[in-house]
Design an enzyme around this catalytic site. Structure first.
Site, PDB file in Angstrom:
ATOM      1  N   GLU A  80      61.159   1.294  66.395  1.00 49.21           N
ATOM      2  CA  GLU A  80      61.142   1.877  67.729  1.00 49.21           C
ATOM      3  C   GLU A  80      59.927   2.787  67.918  1.00 49.21           C
ATOM      4  O   GLU A  80      59.237   2.718  68.938  1.00 49.21           O
ATOM      5  CB  GLU A  80      62.418   2.701  67.981  1.00 49.21           C
ATOM      6  N   CYS A  96      68.434   5.288  65.201  1.00 47.79           N
ATOM      7  CA  CYS A  96      68.885   6.466  64.460  1.00 47.79           C
ATOM      8  C   CYS A  96      68.624   7.713  65.323  1.00 47.79           C
ATOM      9  O   CYS A  96      67.990   7.633  66.377  1.00 47.79           O
ATOM     10  CB  CYS A  96      68.143   6.571  63.129  1.00 47.79           C
TER      11      CYS A  96
END
Length: 137
Positions: free
Chosen positions: A52, A80
């Site tokens: 990401e 996360c």
């Protein structure tokens, strides 16, 4: 959406082949793919090497801006907490993911945050910080 997740899976496969956690990410703006990436934390020895974050960096460079509020992020695994924070900072409006984290996969955190005030540095920094934003607004 199928085409985008197909690219995400191909990116995850690259991570897998390099012994990184297999995660792939794609950033899209107005239906056009801006960036694609995969985890490379182990390969690059960089704690920030999450798919990401790598995709956000690429998209930001391409658009020459950090604000990605007109973009969407597609990722194979639910982000996360670190990536969630970066996604929020980048102002990405929508995130689509395929898989929740597995029950046994817990985020590790033994870090302790301790606020200190040493030699009036807090006050000095507060003035700098306030001045910065006062000049921006």
């Amino acid at each position: 959406m199928d085409e985008i997740f197909e690219i995400c899976l191909k990116q995850a496969e690259i991570s897998y082949k390099h012994s990184d956690v297999p995660v792939g990410a794609v950033i899209v703006q107005n239906g056009k793919i801006l960036a694609k990436s995969h985890n490379n934390r182990e390969k690059k020895h960089n704690v920030l090497g999450h798919a990401e974050i790598n995709a956000i960096i690429k998209a930001s460079k391409k658009l020459k801006r950090w604000n990605l509020s007109d973009c969407e992020l597609y990722v194979t695994l639910r982000p996360c907490s670190m990536c969630e924070s970066v996604i929020k900072q980048a102002r990405i409006g929508q995130v689509y993911y395929l898989l929740d984290k597995l029950d046994y996969k817990k985020e590790f955190s033994n870090s302790k945050l301790c606020k200190v005030n040493v030699n009036n540095y807090e006050q000095m920094y507060q003035k700098m910080f306030s001045s910065f934003f006062k000049n921006k607004r």
